[in-house]
Scaffold this motif. Structure first.
Motif, mmCIF file in Angstrom:
data_model
loop_
_atom_site.group_PDB
_atom_site.id
_atom_site.type_symbol
_atom_site.label_atom_id
_atom_site.label_comp_id
_atom_site.label_asym_id
_atom_site.label_seq_id
_atom_site.Cartn_x
_atom_site.Cartn_y
_atom_site.Cartn_z
ATOM 1 N N GLU A 32 3.500 -13.892 2.331
ATOM 2 C CA GLU A 32 4.116 -12.610 2.686
ATOM 3 C C GLU A 32 5.242 -12.244 1.722
ATOM 4 O O GLU A 32 5.345 -11.102 1.262
ATOM 5 C CB GLU A 32 4.640 -12.666 4.127
ATOM 6 C CG GLU A 32 5.111 -11.316 4.637
ATOM 7 C CD GLU A 32 5.508 -11.380 6.108
ATOM 8 O OE1 GLU A 32 6.397 -10.610 6.479
ATOM 9 O OE2 GLU A 32 4.928 -12.183 6.863
ATOM 10 N N ALA A 33 6.074 -13.213 1.393
ATOM 11 C CA ALA A 33 7.167 -12.965 0.451
ATOM 12 C C ALA A 33 6.631 -12.636 -0.936
ATOM 13 O O ALA A 33 7.119 -11.716 -1.604
ATOM 14 C CB ALA A 33 8.087 -14.182 0.384
ATOM 15 N N LEU A 34 5.622 -13.371 -1.381
ATOM 16 C CA LEU A 34 5.052 -13.116 -2.711
ATOM 17 C C LEU A 34 4.411 -11.734 -2.790
ATOM 18 O O LEU A 34 4.540 -11.043 -3.810
ATOM 19 C CB LEU A 34 4.025 -14.198 -3.069
ATOM 20 C CG LEU A 34 4.589 -15.575 -3.380
ATOM 21 C CD1 LEU A 34 3.464 -16.600 -3.551
ATOM 22 C CD2 LEU A 34 5.462 -15.529 -4.620
ATOM 23 N N ILE A 35 3.752 -11.324 -1.737
ATOM 24 C CA ILE A 35 3.138 -9.990 -1.721
ATOM 25 C C ILE A 35 4.215 -8.913 -1.770
ATOM 26 O O ILE A 35 4.076 -7.909 -2.471
ATOM 27 C CB ILE A 35 2.219 -9.838 -0.486
ATOM 28 C CG1 ILE A 35 0.971 -10.709 -0.672
ATOM 29 C CG2 ILE A 35 1.830 -8.382 -0.265
ATOM 30 C CD1 ILE A 35 0.106 -10.833 0.565
ATOM 31 N N GLY A 36 5.304 -9.121 -1.055
ATOM 32 C CA GLY A 36 6.406 -8.155 -1.089
ATOM 33 C C GLY A 36 7.042 -8.058 -2.467
ATOM 34 O O GLY A 36 7.311 -6.958 -2.975
ATOM 35 N N ILE A 37 7.261 -9.197 -3.090
ATOM 36 C CA ILE A 37 7.836 -9.205 -4.441
ATOM 37 C C ILE A 37 6.863 -8.572 -5.425
ATOM 38 O O ILE A 37 7.258 -7.780 -6.288
ATOM 39 C CB ILE A 37 8.206 -10.643 -4.858
ATOM 40 C CG1 ILE A 37 9.338 -11.165 -3.980
ATOM 41 C CG2 ILE A 37 8.587 -10.705 -6.338
ATOM 42 C CD1 ILE A 37 9.570 -12.657 -4.085
ATOM 43 N N SER A 38 5.594 -8.878 -5.279
ATOM 44 C CA SER A 38 4.575 -8.300 -6.148
ATOM 45 C C SER A 38 4.576 -6.776 -6.052
ATOM 46 O O SER A 38 4.502 -6.081 -7.073
ATOM 47 C CB SER A 38 3.193 -8.840 -5.764
ATOM 48 O OG SER A 38 2.179 -8.141 -6.440
ATOM 49 N N GLY A 39 4.689 -6.271 -4.846
ATOM 50 C CA GLY A 39 4.736 -4.816 -4.656
ATOM 51 C C GLY A 39 5.964 -4.198 -5.301
ATOM 52 O O GLY A 39 5.888 -3.131 -5.918
ATOM 53 N N SER A 40 7.091 -4.877 -5.193
ATOM 54 C CA SER A 40 8.315 -4.373 -5.820
ATOM 55 C C SER A 40 8.194 -4.346 -7.339
ATOM 56 O O SER A 40 8.618 -3.387 -7.994
ATOM 57 C CB SER A 40 9.516 -5.239 -5.418
ATOM 58 O OG SER A 40 9.775 -5.116 -4.047
ATOM 59 N N VAL A 41 7.617 -5.387 -7.900
ATOM 60 C CA VAL A 41 7.423 -5.440 -9.355
ATOM 61 C C VAL A 41 6.484 -4.319 -9.794
ATOM 62 O O VAL A 41 6.731 -3.615 -10.779
ATOM 63 C CB VAL A 41 6.890 -6.829 -9.780
ATOM 64 C CG1 VAL A 41 6.445 -6.838 -11.229
ATOM 65 C CG2 VAL A 41 7.950 -7.903 -9.530
ATOM 66 N N ARG A 42 5.394 -4.121 -9.053
ATOM 67 C CA ARG A 42 4.432 -3.061 -9.378
ATOM 68 C C ARG A 42 5.096 -1.683 -9.276
ATOM 69 O O ARG A 42 4.890 -0.818 -10.131
ATOM 70 C CB ARG A 42 3.214 -3.145 -8.465
ATOM 71 C CG ARG A 42 2.121 -2.147 -8.819
ATOM 72 C CD ARG A 42 0.822 -2.464 -8.116
ATOM 73 N NE ARG A 42 0.266 -3.738 -8.499
ATOM 74 C CZ ARG A 42 -0.442 -3.956 -9.607
ATOM 75 N NH1 ARG A 42 -0.675 -2.971 -10.437
ATOM 76 N NH2 ARG A 42 -0.906 -5.146 -9.888
ATOM 77 N N ASN A 43 5.902 -1.474 -8.256
ATOM 78 C CA ASN A 43 6.601 -0.195 -8.112
ATOM 79 C C ASN A 43 7.558 0.043 -9.273
ATOM 80 O O ASN A 43 7.672 1.165 -9.780
ATOM 81 C CB ASN A 43 7.363 -0.142 -6.787
ATOM 82 C CG ASN A 43 6.454 -0.009 -5.593
ATOM 83 O OD1 ASN A 43 5.296 0.375 -5.713
ATOM 84 N ND2 ASN A 43 6.971 -0.350 -4.423
ATOM 85 N N THR A 44 8.242 -1.001 -9.711
ATOM 86 C CA THR A 44 9.147 -0.885 -10.852
ATOM 87 C C THR A 44 8.372 -0.513 -12.109
ATOM 88 O O THR A 44 8.805 0.354 -12.884
ATOM 89 C CB THR A 44 9.916 -2.198 -11.060
ATOM 90 O OG1 THR A 44 10.684 -2.473 -9.883
ATOM 91 C CG2 THR A 44 10.830 -2.123 -12.266
ATOM 92 N N ALA A 45 7.227 -1.135 -12.322
ATOM 93 C CA ALA A 45 6.398 -0.805 -13.481
ATOM 94 C C ALA A 45 5.962 0.654 -13.440
ATOM 95 O O ALA A 45 6.017 1.358 -14.460
ATOM 96 C CB ALA A 45 5.183 -1.728 -13.525
ATOM 97 N N THR A 46 5.572 1.106 -12.272
ATOM 98 C CA THR A 46 5.143 2.504 -12.130
ATOM 99 C C THR A 46 6.295 3.457 -12.413
ATOM 100 O O THR A 46 6.122 4.469 -13.105
ATOM 101 C CB THR A 46 4.574 2.744 -10.715
ATOM 102 O OG1 THR A 46 3.465 1.857 -10.508
ATOM 103 C CG2 THR A 46 4.124 4.176 -10.534
ATOM 104 N N LEU A 47 7.478 3.132 -11.911
ATOM 105 C CA LEU A 47 8.640 3.983 -12.174
ATOM 106 C C LEU A 47 8.977 4.031 -13.664
ATOM 107 O O LEU A 47 9.336 5.093 -14.190
ATOM 108 C CB LEU A 47 9.848 3.484 -11.384
ATOM 109 C CG LEU A 47 9.799 3.755 -9.889
ATOM 110 C CD1 LEU A 47 10.951 3.029 -9.189
ATOM 111 C CD2 LEU A 47 9.847 5.229 -9.594
ATOM 112 N N LEU A 48 8.845 2.922 -14.347
ATOM 113 C CA LEU A 48 9.086 2.908 -15.787
ATOM 114 C C LEU A 48 8.065 3.783 -16.522
ATOM 115 O O LEU A 48 8.409 4.497 -17.462
ATOM 116 C CB LEU A 48 9.034 1.484 -16.328
ATOM 117 C CG LEU A 48 10.279 0.648 -16.106
ATOM 118 C CD1 LEU A 48 10.016 -0.808 -16.501
ATOM 119 C CD2 LEU A 48 11.450 1.201 -16.886
#
Length: 67
Positions: A32-48
């Motif tokens: 669950e924690a890894l999926i949450g972190i993964s989503g945050s990283v993906r969102n950051t990439a999209t924002l960039l």
């Protein structure tokens, strides 16, 4: 740092997100924690990517679709 260099880092972030998703499947206790972190990283990439397309690329007169 040029837009291509930033876009390279964006791709690295997407790769990291995919890796974290894969690890989540292998480690149920922390999945669950890894999926949450993964989503945050993906969102950051999209924002960039959006930043490049809307702020940096127009400064250089480039078409964002071809960057």
């Amino acid at each position: 740092m040029g837009s291509n260099a930033i876009l390279h880092e964006v791709q690295q972030l997407y790769n990291l997100s995919d890796c974290l998703d894969s690890l989540a499947g292998q480690h149920p206790l922390v999945s669950e924690a890894l999926i949450g972190i993964s989503g945050s990283v993906r969102n950051t990439a999209t924002l960039l990517e959006v930043l490049i397309a809307t702020k940096i690329t127009p400064l250089f007169g480039l078409n964002p679709a071809s960057a």
